[in-house]
Design an enzyme around this catalytic site. Structure first.
Site, short mmCIF file in Angstrom:
data_model
loop_
_atom_site.label_atom_id
_atom_site.label_comp_id
_atom_site.label_asym_id
_atom_site.label_seq_id
_atom_site.Cartn_x
_atom_site.Cartn_y
_atom_site.Cartn_z
N ASP A 84 -4.03 34.77 73.33
CA ASP A 84 -2.85 34.36 72.55
C ASP A 84 -2.65 32.84 72.55
O ASP A 84 -2.41 32.24 71.50
CB ASP A 84 -1.58 35.02 73.12
CG ASP A 84 -1.58 36.52 72.93
OD1 ASP A 84 -2.50 37.03 72.27
OD2 ASP A 84 -0.67 37.17 73.45
N ARG A 153 -26.08 35.76 86.94
CA ARG A 153 -25.29 36.65 86.08
C ARG A 153 -25.78 36.69 84.63
O ARG A 153 -25.96 37.76 84.05
CB ARG A 153 -23.87 36.08 86.10
CG ARG A 153 -22.80 37.08 85.95
CD ARG A 153 -21.46 36.42 86.18
NE ARG A 153 -20.88 36.84 87.44
CZ ARG A 153 -19.62 36.64 87.77
NH1 ARG A 153 -18.81 35.99 86.96
NH2 ARG A 153 -19.15 37.07 88.92
N GLU A 238 -7.46 30.13 82.55
CA GLU A 238 -8.59 30.53 81.70
C GLU A 238 -8.41 30.13 80.23
O GLU A 238 -9.39 29.97 79.51
CB GLU A 238 -8.83 32.05 81.84
CG GLU A 238 -10.19 32.43 81.31
CD GLU A 238 -10.59 33.85 81.65
OE1 GLU A 238 -10.15 34.38 82.70
OE2 GLU A 238 -11.34 34.45 80.87
N SER A 254 -13.19 29.69 88.64
CA SER A 254 -12.02 29.71 87.76
C SER A 254 -10.73 29.49 88.54
O SER A 254 -9.83 28.78 88.08
CB SER A 254 -11.95 31.01 86.99
OG SER A 254 -11.96 32.08 87.89
N LEU A 255 -10.64 30.07 89.71
CA LEU A 255 -9.39 29.93 90.46
C LEU A 255 -9.23 28.52 91.00
O LEU A 255 -8.13 27.97 91.04
CB LEU A 255 -9.32 30.99 91.58
CG LEU A 255 -9.32 32.43 91.06
CD1 LEU A 255 -9.17 33.43 92.19
CD2 LEU A 255 -8.23 32.66 90.03
#
Ligand SMILES: Cc1cc2nc3c(=O)[nH]c(=O)nc-3n(C[C@H](O)[C@H](O)[C@H](O)COP(=O)(O)OP(=O)(O)OC[C@H]3O[C@@H](n4cnc5c(N)ncnc54)[C@H](O)[C@@H]3O)c2cc1C
Length: 392
Positions: A84, A153, A238, A254-255
């Site tokens: 969003d 990954r 994010e 990310s954290l």
């Protein structure tokens, strides 16, 4: 959450939904991507009780709306991850970058009834000795990387994607049946219980797994203060694109990024907030339409279509042909949804659909523009890194 709730300067409005950020555009001024000094004056917010859209004015606004994995048919993200904030900022003519760098987690539990979110099978399971196999038991990672199931990954996700495509499979398998059963239950109690609830005893049977959209490296472009190209608007977490992940994110960064940039954004906004005043000229949201049950069906079907288009054409391995096809499908969905949006009352459902289409379009367009394979963006039409091609 405990700290936020115990701070008397913070008012938490649960389940309120941000529809748009407010800029000069809402004062009747034409705003384009070339307009200098676009400013954010607050946001239009949907109240879940009254179903009305209220105007919230602010001196400074922070976007922290998370990722956009839900634009794909299968994702490890919660269903609210519809991008969003990214879509709102893009519509307000802010800069959104690096959207082609979507990280796919190699292994979520294959379960067509649970795709948003799909249940994550941690990579620690491969670290523990889990082996990737085809459903017939054959190993395949030796074809792709000498580190086998322990390859990074993106390599593992691409290998699984390739195997699924050549064999026409809906999933591959992760095998821990050779490990001590009691150890497996002790190390992975949640995975053990979850699979057992679906009738799979992982100490005796393979775990069906497939890749899923997991993390968005790109997003709202911000500077070192966490401020976007729209003044008075910051973005963290994010939804932001700090550039720290480059084109391929290492797990758990990310954290760290979220915490570091949240601190920078807080410090910078405290230093400048007194320069700004609330803009009292902002008009109320105009919303006169109605939404019938029939139209809701159109929304849910379009959400499904976005997921299918993105998974099938803008997934782990891309090509010019597939990306162009995605573009034209998304274009059609865009037209239909924008027309619908103009006629109906803004609900969370239709706003999320609009945002998903916007985000899908951004991922597709930025993937088309990158004429190389780099990090998480891999295309069969340009399989090399641009630097490698230049050396030739
Ligand atoms: C299964 C899984 C495992 C992960 N493991 C790790 C890990 O081990 N280490 C690591 O570093 N990262 C990990 N990640 C990634 C990391 O968890 C996310 O990147 C991070 O939580 C995002 O935080 P955020 O605050 O930006 O967004 P979120 O935590 O997603 O919060 C966004 C919030 O914004 C709200 N919101 C969204 N849109 C609107 C709107 N329009 N109006 C109002 N509110 C809105 C949402 O409801 C939500 O509350 C993992 C992710 C997943 C899915």
């Amino acid at each position: 959450m405990a700290a936020v709730c115990s701070n008397e300067n913070i008012t938490v409005l649960e389940n309120h939904y941000a529809v748009e950020i407010i800029t000069q555009h809402h004062l009747g001024i034409e705003v384009t991507r070339r307009t200098p000094d676009i400013e954010c004056y607050g946001a239009y917010i949907l109240n879940p009780v009254t179903q009305k859209i209220d105007t919230y004015l602010s001196k400074i606004t922070l976007m922290a709306t998370g990722g956009c994995g839900a634009v794909y048919g299968t994702t490890s993200n919660p269903s609210i991850a519809t991008g969003d904030g990214i879509a709102m900022v893009y519509r307000a003519k802010g800069t959104v970058a690096d959207m082609e760098f979507v990280q796919f987690h190699p292994t979520v539990l294959y379960n067509p009834k649970e795709t948003r979110p799909a249940f994550l099978i941690t990579e620690a399971m491969r670290g523990y000795g889990g082996v990737l196999r085809l459903p017939n038991g054959d190993e395949f990672m030796q074809k792709y990387d000498e580190r086998l199931s322990l390859a990074p990954r993106d390599i593992v996700a691409r290998a699984i994607d390739h195997e699924m495509k050549i064999h026409g499979l809906a999933h591959v398998c992760l095998d821990v049946t050779h490990k001590d059963a009691a150890e497996t239950r002790k190390h992975f109690p949640h995975i053990y219980a979850k699979c057992l609830s679906l009738g799979i005893d992982i100490t005796k049977e393979f775990i069906p797994v497939c890749p899923s959209a997991h993390y968005m490296c790109g997003g709202i472009k911000v500077d070192l203060n966490g401020e976007s190209t729209i003044k008075r608007l910051y973005a963290v977490g994010e939804c932001a694109c700090t550039g720290l992940h480059g084109g391929n994110r290492l797990a758990s960064n990310s954290l760290v990024e979220a915490v570091v940039y949240a601190k920078s954004a807080a410090e910078h906004s405290i230093s400048v907030i007194d320069n700004y005043k609330l803009n009292a000229n902002i008009p109320e949201w105009v919303d006169t339409g109605t939404l019938t049950y029939e139209e809701r069906v159109l929304i849910t079907q379009s959400v499904k279509e976005v997921g299918e288009v993105m998974s099938n054409y803008v997934g782990i391995v891309r090509s010019n042909l597939r990306l162009k096809r995605a573009w034209s499908r998304l274009d059609l969905l865009y037209e239909e949804t924008e027309n619908l949006f103009k006629q109906v009352k803004a609900t969370k459902d239709i706003c999320e659909l609009r945002n998903m289409i916007n985000v899908g379009y951004l991922i597709t367009r930025q993937a088309i523009e990158r004429k190389e394979s780099r990090g998480l963006h891999y295309t069969i039409d340009y399989p090399k890194h641009a630097n490698d091609s230049q050396k030739e």
